[in-house]
Motif scaffolding. Structure first.
Motif, mmCIF file in Angstrom:
data_model
loop_
_atom_site.group_PDB
_atom_site.id
_atom_site.type_symbol
_atom_site.label_atom_id
_atom_site.label_comp_id
_atom_site.label_asym_id
_atom_site.label_seq_id
_atom_site.Cartn_x
_atom_site.Cartn_y
_atom_site.Cartn_z
ATOM 1 N N PRO A 192 -17.303 -14.816 14.019
ATOM 2 C CA PRO A 192 -16.905 -13.667 13.197
ATOM 3 C C PRO A 192 -17.901 -13.279 12.115
ATOM 4 O O PRO A 192 -17.925 -12.125 11.678
ATOM 5 N N ASP A 193 -18.747 -14.205 11.688
ATOM 6 C CA ASP A 193 -19.727 -13.911 10.640
ATOM 7 C C ASP A 193 -21.058 -13.379 11.171
ATOM 8 O O ASP A 193 -21.968 -13.098 10.385
ATOM 9 N N ASP A 194 -21.200 -13.251 12.488
ATOM 10 C CA ASP A 194 -22.509 -12.913 13.052
ATOM 11 C C ASP A 194 -23.078 -11.604 12.508
ATOM 12 O O ASP A 194 -24.262 -11.538 12.146
ATOM 13 N N VAL A 195 -22.289 -10.550 12.467
ATOM 14 C CA VAL A 195 -22.815 -9.265 12.007
ATOM 15 C C VAL A 195 -23.284 -9.368 10.560
ATOM 16 O O VAL A 195 -24.391 -8.923 10.219
ATOM 17 N N ALA A 196 -22.471 -9.949 9.706
ATOM 18 C CA ALA A 196 -22.853 -10.081 8.298
ATOM 19 C C ALA A 196 -24.136 -10.896 8.150
ATOM 20 O O ALA A 196 -25.020 -10.555 7.343
ATOM 21 N N LEU A 197 -24.267 -11.955 8.917
ATOM 22 C CA LEU A 197 -25.468 -12.781 8.844
ATOM 23 C C LEU A 197 -26.697 -12.026 9.333
ATOM 24 O O LEU A 197 -27.804 -12.203 8.806
ATOM 25 N N CYS A 198 -26.514 -11.180 10.334
ATOM 26 C CA CYS A 198 -27.636 -10.394 10.861
ATOM 27 C C CYS A 198 -28.087 -9.310 9.887
ATOM 28 O O CYS A 198 -29.216 -8.803 9.998
ATOM 29 N N LEU A 199 -27.234 -8.934 8.951
ATOM 30 C CA LEU A 199 -27.551 -7.859 8.015
ATOM 31 C C LEU A 199 -27.916 -8.380 6.623
ATOM 32 O O LEU A 199 -27.944 -7.614 5.665
ATOM 33 N N GLU A 200 -28.213 -9.657 6.511
ATOM 34 C CA GLU A 200 -28.666 -10.225 5.243
ATOM 35 C C GLU A 200 -30.170 -9.972 5.102
ATOM 36 O O GLU A 200 -30.978 -10.625 5.747
ATOM 37 N N VAL A 201 -30.535 -9.065 4.242
ATOM 38 C CA VAL A 201 -31.950 -8.713 4.087
ATOM 39 C C VAL A 201 -32.690 -9.816 3.331
ATOM 40 O O VAL A 201 -32.232 -10.288 2.289
ATOM 41 N N ASP A 202 -33.841 -10.219 3.889
ATOM 42 C CA ASP A 202 -34.742 -11.169 3.237
ATOM 43 C C ASP A 202 -34.073 -12.503 2.930
ATOM 44 O O ASP A 202 -34.351 -13.133 1.907
ATOM 45 N N ARG A 203 -33.198 -12.937 3.793
ATOM 46 C CA ARG A 203 -32.561 -14.238 3.605
ATOM 47 C C ARG A 203 -33.594 -15.364 3.597
ATOM 48 O O ARG A 203 -33.468 -16.348 2.860
ATOM 49 N N PHE A 204 -34.629 -15.216 4.439
ATOM 50 C CA PHE A 204 -35.603 -16.296 4.584
ATOM 51 C C PHE A 204 -37.009 -15.823 4.219
ATOM 52 O O PHE A 204 -37.406 -14.705 4.560
ATOM 53 N N PRO A 205 -37.795 -16.681 3.559
ATOM 54 C CA PRO A 205 -39.118 -16.293 3.064
ATOM 55 C C PRO A 205 -40.255 -16.599 4.024
ATOM 56 O O PRO A 205 -41.343 -16.982 3.612
ATOM 57 N N PHE A 206 -40.005 -16.475 5.313
ATOM 58 C CA PHE A 206 -41.075 -16.732 6.280
ATOM 59 C C PHE A 206 -41.077 -15.656 7.355
ATOM 60 O O PHE A 206 -40.040 -15.108 7.710
ATOM 61 N N ALA A 207 -42.292 -15.352 7.814
ATOM 62 C CA ALA A 207 -42.443 -14.526 9.005
ATOM 63 C C ALA A 207 -42.407 -15.453 10.216
ATOM 64 O O ALA A 207 -42.542 -16.680 10.084
ATOM 65 N N MET A 208 -42.213 -14.877 11.398
ATOM 66 C CA MET A 208 -42.167 -15.688 12.616
ATOM 67 C C MET A 208 -43.239 -15.192 13.574
ATOM 68 O O MET A 208 -43.201 -14.047 14.029
ATOM 69 N N VAL A 209 -44.195 -16.062 13.862
ATOM 70 C CA VAL A 209 -45.366 -15.710 14.650
ATOM 71 C C VAL A 209 -45.288 -16.387 16.019
ATOM 72 O O VAL A 209 -45.109 -17.609 16.103
ATOM 73 N N ALA A 210 -45.433 -15.595 17.070
ATOM 74 C CA ALA A 210 -45.401 -16.123 18.431
ATOM 75 C C ALA A 210 -46.815 -16.169 18.992
ATOM 76 O O ALA A 210 -47.541 -15.166 18.937
ATOM 77 N N THR A 211 -47.193 -17.307 19.534
ATOM 78 C CA THR A 211 -48.528 -17.469 20.112
ATOM 79 C C THR A 211 -48.444 -18.276 21.407
ATOM 80 O O THR A 211 -47.551 -19.123 21.556
ATOM 81 N N PRO A 212 -49.364 -18.015 22.340
ATOM 82 C CA PRO A 212 -49.400 -18.835 23.556
ATOM 83 C C PRO A 212 -49.856 -20.257 23.220
ATOM 84 O O PRO A 212 -50.817 -20.456 22.479
ATOM 85 N N GLU A 213 -49.142 -21.236 23.752
ATOM 86 C CA GLU A 213 -49.541 -22.639 23.636
ATOM 87 C C GLU A 213 -49.479 -23.208 25.048
ATOM 88 O O GLU A 213 -48.408 -23.544 25.537
#
Length: 241
Positions: A192-213
């Protein structure tokens, strides 16, 4: 910055810099996985690949869309994942839109995965990179998902105009088809909290970088300095909810 917005099927050539957006819920879930201590996330191309990786690495945590299924340890829900201790673990994620979008641009020189929860960190990464052209991959609904487009446009605006207000972008996302389906229980494997959690702006201070390994596309957190950093939100911390 020249910001371009494309659906997955609209990608006729590999972009130089790509920001792959899946708000509800793949990359909100990915951010929560890092906040819960995950070391890395392997973006799987199929359910079979995810299960094969699990068979070779029994200690890895497999995660998918929809209802629970044999061989998978978790579902694609931030509300359900936020109570799981993933300290030092590798997560294998397969979703219907987000992971597909990231793998579609795996040849790009830079691939960021994003949602509202890492919006400022993603914008800050782009500002530091100084890229002239950025392609935002709107993963949901063949590029028409309002929550993903709103988030992509917000990050693009925030990259060049740091004082941009999130309110209107969040309003659009909250009224999206995905938000409605999650709220009404149409989508399985939800909290039930999924939508609210998805709309939390700037909850986390990291970017997420995808790279081939090797043969795998791997997502890792990249900490970005921010005046709103909260120690309990750092990837190395163990959160309690």
């Amino acid at each position: 910055m020249d910001a371009r917005f494309r659906g997955i099927t609209d990608l006729v050539e590999t972009p130089s810099v790509a920001v792959v957006v899946d708000v509800m819920r793949a990359f909100t879930v990915a951010a929560w996985a890092f906040a819960r201590g995950a070391e890395k996330i392997v973006l799987a191309g199929s359910l079979d690949e995810a299960l094969e990786l699990k068979a070779r690495h029994p200690d890895w945590v497999t995660l998918k869309d929809g209802a629970p299924a044999p061989g998978f340890d978790a579902v694609n829900s931030p509300g359900l994942l936020r109570s799981v201790d993933l300290g030092g673990r590798t997560v294998v994620q397969k979703t219907t839109a987000g992971t597909v979008g990231a793998l579609a641009v795996k040849e790009a020189s830079l691939v960021l995965c994003a949602g509202f929860v890492v919006a400022e960190a993603t914008a800050s990464f782009l500002r530091a990179r100084g890229s002239d052209t950025v392609t935002f991959v709107v993963t949901g609904e063949d590029g028409r998902a309002e929550e993903d487009l709103a988030c992509a446009q917000y990050i693009a605006r925030r990259t060049t105009e740091t004082a941009t207000d999130a309110a209107e972008f969040l309003r659009r996302a909250a009224g999206s088809r995905a938000a409605t389906e999650l709220t009404e229980g149409v989508r399985r494997g939800a909290h039930p909290d999924d939508v609210a959690l998805c709309l939390e702006v700037d909850r986390f201070p990291f970017a997420m970088v995808a790279t081939p390994e090797g043969p795998l596309m791997v997502l890792r957190p990249h900490a970005m300095p921010s005046p709103t950093d909260r120690p309990t939100d750092r990837p190395t911390d163990r959160l309690t909810d």
